[in-house]
Design an enzyme around this catalytic site. Structure first.
Site, PDB file in Angstrom:
ATOM      1  CE  LYS A 237      -2.963 -45.328 -52.493  1.00  0.00           C
ATOM      2  NZ  LYS A 237      -4.226 -45.112 -51.788  1.00  0.00           N
ATOM      3  NE  ARG A 271      -2.667 -39.179 -49.199  1.00  0.00           N
ATOM      4  CZ  ARG A 271      -1.700 -40.078 -49.347  1.00  0.00           C
ATOM      5  NH1 ARG A 271      -1.686 -40.873 -50.397  1.00  0.00           N
ATOM      6  NH2 ARG A 271      -0.762 -40.200 -48.438  1.00  0.00           N
TER       7      ARG A 271
HETATM    8  C1  YH5 Z   1      -5.507 -42.669 -49.675  1.00  0.00           C
HETATM    9  O1  YH5 Z   1      -5.751 -43.299 -50.707  1.00  0.00           O
HETATM   10  N1  YH5 Z   1      -3.162 -43.538 -49.166  1.00  0.00           N
HETATM   11  S1  YH5 Z   1      -0.784 -43.973 -47.883  1.00  0.00           S
HETATM   12  C2  YH5 Z   1       1.537 -47.518 -52.072  1.00  0.00           C
HETATM   13  C3  YH5 Z   1       2.025 -46.962 -53.252  1.00  0.00           C
HETATM   14  C4  YH5 Z   1       1.819 -45.648 -53.545  1.00  0.00           C
HETATM   15  C5  YH5 Z   1       1.131 -44.864 -52.642  1.00  0.00           C
HETATM   16  C6  YH5 Z   1       2.749 -49.030 -54.172  1.00  0.00           C
HETATM   17  N2  YH5 Z   1      -2.914 -42.398 -47.282  1.00  0.00           N
HETATM   18  C7  YH5 Z   1      -4.277 -42.809 -48.949  1.00  0.00           C
HETATM   19  O2  YH5 Z   1      -0.249 -43.342 -50.776  1.00  0.00           O
HETATM   20  N3  YH5 Z   1      -5.056 -41.245 -47.301  1.00  0.00           N
HETATM   21  C8  YH5 Z   1      -2.351 -43.276 -48.145  1.00  0.00           C
HETATM   22  O3  YH5 Z   1       2.751 -47.655 -54.189  1.00  0.00           O
HETATM   23  C9  YH5 Z   1      -4.110 -42.088 -47.789  1.00  0.00           C
HETATM   24  N4  YH5 Z   1      -6.423 -41.825 -49.139  1.00  0.00           N
HETATM   25  C10 YH5 Z   1      -6.209 -41.133 -47.987  1.00  0.00           C
HETATM   26  N5  YH5 Z   1      -7.177 -40.324 -47.544  1.00  0.00           N
HETATM   27  C11 YH5 Z   1      -0.567 -45.120 -49.246  1.00  0.00           C
HETATM   28  C12 YH5 Z   1      -0.071 -44.509 -50.507  1.00  0.00           C
HETATM   29  C13 YH5 Z   1       0.652 -45.390 -51.446  1.00  0.00           C
HETATM   30  C14 YH5 Z   1       0.867 -46.732 -51.175  1.00  0.00           C
END
Ligand code: YH5
Length: 292
Positions: A237, A271
């Site tokens: 993230k 996760r």
């Molecule tokens: C979460 O924290 N996150 S989707 C941007 C990124 C990398 C990853 C800029 N669904 C979560 O994973 N569900 C998502 O790089 C989630 N907790 C739960 N429970 C976003 C994501 C991501 C976004």
């Protein structure tokens, strides 16, 4: 090694939680005596953290994540990144259902990342074990859609909607506000007849939060673990990019370090995109780290 506790058996510190250390998740009853690893399986044409994937590619990816040690696979057919386009119920089901079917017997518990009650009902009928809702079952009909099943549920905090949530989020006391919200959502779920042992909470890193907010929430993970088992999602993230200066494709070390720290702070489920690397790091922490 499937189900073998020597895989990465870091004990959950009992001092952090007086709740029953069990998580009921559809077909699986997890003893939360070590951090579980949830592997991310995007089925979106546009995921910028993870590349785009067709259902067929997502199944292959999910099987690889299971081989690498994932306890749970989180299948997502709707991008929740800031500014992402909305996806119709049918389009989301067309992406998610074939993947659920293809991974059904792989040995991992299957989670579906969705905000839509109609999608929840359909994937539960198709055998999903966990509903991961970034809106914490606030959509009208969502509590009712999941109450009658035995699926696990992840209640996440998000400020605003995916569209526009990162435009200048403000809080008085971010930890107090997120704690209060998650306590309220746990209460609403219990009121709807959902058993406590089905519930997970998640502070929602990056969802309507600045770097400062994310840091405060990360340091407060032990406080969240008193409410319910915590799922922590920081993999790749922006907060890791802001700290390290690295683009999304070069955040592996940062992601693994953050996952270990989250586990040390009592997170029950991590996760992650990079399952094998995270599992290795947990093994090292378990054997060479300080006893909890
Ligand atoms: C979460 O924290 N996150 S989707 C941007 C990124 C990398 C990853 C800029 N669904 C979560 O994973 N569900 C998502 O790089 C989630 N907790 C739960 N429970 C976003 C994501 C991501 C976004």
């Amino acid at each position: 090694m499937r189900g073998c506790h020597l895989q990465h058996p870091v004990p959950q510190p009992n001092t952090l939680s007086d709740l029953p250390a069990m998580f009921r998740c559809g077909r699986t009853l997890f003893a939360l005596d070590r951090p579980l690893v949830m592997g991310i399986v995007n089925v979106t044409p546009d995921s910028f953290s993870d590349g785009g994937r067709s259902p067929r590619q997502a199944i292959v990816h999910g099987l690889a994540l299971r081989e690498a040690g994932a306890d749970i696979l989180d299948i997502g057919g709707e991008s929740t990144r800031p500014g992402a386009a909305a996806v119709s119920i049918q389009a989301e089901l067309d992406r998610v259902l074939p993947v659920l079917e293809g991974l059904r017997d792989c040995g991992a518990a299957l989670s579906v990342d969705t905000m839509k009650p109609e999608v929840m009902r359909a994937v539960l009928a198709a055998g999903a074990d966990l509903i991961n809702d970034v809106r914490a079952l606030q959509t009208p009909g969502a509590l009712e859609a999941v109450a009658g099943s035995d699926c696990g549920l992840c209640l996440m905090h998000m400020r605003g909607e995916p569209r526009g949530m990162q435009s200048d989020p403000r809080y008085g006391d971010v930890v107090a506000e997120v704690v209060r919200f998650l306590r309220e959502r746990v209460e609403a779920a219990l009121q709807a007849g959902i058993a406590r042992e089905r519930l997970l909470i998640d502070p929602g890193f990056g969802f309507g939060k600045t770097l400062e907010h994310n840091i405060a929430l990360f340091k407060a993970l032990p406080e969240f673990a008193h409410i319910a088992p915590v799922l922590a999602g920081v993999s790749r993230k922006s907060m890791l990019g802001q700290i390290t200066g690295r683009p999304v494709g070069a955040r592996l070390a940062a992601s693994v370090a953050a996952a270990l720290l989250a586990a040390r702070r009592g997170a029950a489920i991590l996760r992650v995109h990079d399952v094998g690397d995270t599992v290795d790091a947990l093994k090292i922490m378990n054997v060479l780290g300080d006893p909890q």
